[in-house]
Design an enzyme around this catalytic site. Structure first.
Site: not given
Length: 323
Positions: A53, A212, A215-218, A220
């Protein structure tokens, strides 16, 4: 904050795990320290990182940020269940990646130096290494445990048969083996329900879902586009175009529940029996605070059924696809 045991161990960890992948590339060291301080204040005691990372080969930037935070004292290291990983390339020479005994020895020492600690609570294999036999991997890990440099061993991105192979080899060596598995798991990506989750439950391996919110799709994404006029990034936009109808229905249902879409996605994962703690990777303090709200949200069976209608899942294999 709620706590649970990590897999079949007696180790108590928070129901949310703080992912640190954004520390360095997207979050400054000062802001990362503030996020970690706030996480501890809110009861999050489980932090996850990796030697790669920071995404500058061989630098371990994120581990260094965490090490500098530990060095401030105040009980920071003592309160934290620290997880890091190895496998990815840390240089261009042979043996600077993978899970050979040599790589394991070198990388644990490098991570300990960067993290400014004398032990790693959960040392995770970031990917399966098909070139290294399990007896070699376990012999190296056993030595680290005996030396007190590692307490528990986990995996990430393993298939169900990899978990079985690892555990059966560990059992023959009278070694604890894997106690956790990090998998790509969320409402939209449920492939691990076929074999990874059943294997994890069978062997008492705690599942730590990464990404979870897909990638931001869930999180909003449609509402944010309406409110700000800004479109999501290229990768999210491509997935959004493919799943637009599902995401629209999901955001509408979250609004009916009176909760943020991201909270609902995390609460759904927390309802899964195999899941120990979703890994949330906030770039900002606000994103951390939003994730914390999910722990207090309990979805009833009616809500869970509706989410399964929007995002159909899998039964365990082979029943999912065979008679």
């Amino acid at each position: 904050m709620e706590y649970t045991h990590l897999g079949r161990t007696g180790l108590s960890v928070s129901r949310l795990c703080l992912g640190t992948m954004n520390f360095g590339p997207q979050t400054s060291e000062a802001d990362a320290h503030l996020i970690m301080d706030t996480a501890l204040e809110q009861g999050v005691n489980f932090f996850d990182t990796a030697n790669v990372y920071g995404w500058v080969q061989g630098e371990g930037i994120t581990e260094k940020i965490i090490g500098n935070w530990f060095a401030q004292g105040g009980g920071r290291r003592e309160k934290t269940v620290l997880a890091t990983k190895l496998y990815g390339a840390m240089g261009d020479w042979p043996n600077q990646r993978g899970l050979s005994a040599l790589a394991i020895r070198r990388e644990v020492e490098a991570s300990l130096r960067r993290l400014q600690t004398d032990h790693i609570d959960l040392y995770q294999m970031h990917h399966i290494d098909r070139d290294t036999p399990w007896d070699e991997v376990w012999q190296a890990m056993e030595q680290l445990v005996a030396q007190g440099k590692v307490l528990y061993v986990g995996s990430s991105n393993f298939g169900g048969w990899h978990l079985a192979q690892a555990q059966e080899t560990a059992r023959a060596r009278h070694f604890l083996g894997l106690v956790s598995e990090q998998s790509y798991y969320n409402l939209l990506r449920r492939t691990v329900e076929l074999e990874v989750l059943p294997a994890a439950e069978h062997y008492g391996i705690g599942v730590l879902p990464w990404s979870p919110l897909c990638g931001g799709l869930l999180g909003g994404v449609l509402r944010k586009e309406r409110e700000t006029g800004r479109r999501a990034g290229e990768r999210v936009s491509a997935d959004l175009e493919k799943h637009h109808e599902q995401i629209a229905a999901y955001e509408e249902f979250a609004a009916e529940l009176g909760h943020e879409p991201g909270e609902v996605a995390l609460a759904w994962l927390l309802s899964r029996s195999a899941v120990t703690a979703p890994i949330v990777g906030p770039r900002t303090l606000q994103q951390l605070e939003s994730a914390l709200a999910a722990v207090e949200l309990t979805l009833d069976q009616k809500a869970l059924d509706r989410l399964d209608e929007i995002f159909p899942g899998h039964r365990p294999a082979p029943e999912d696809y065979a008679w």
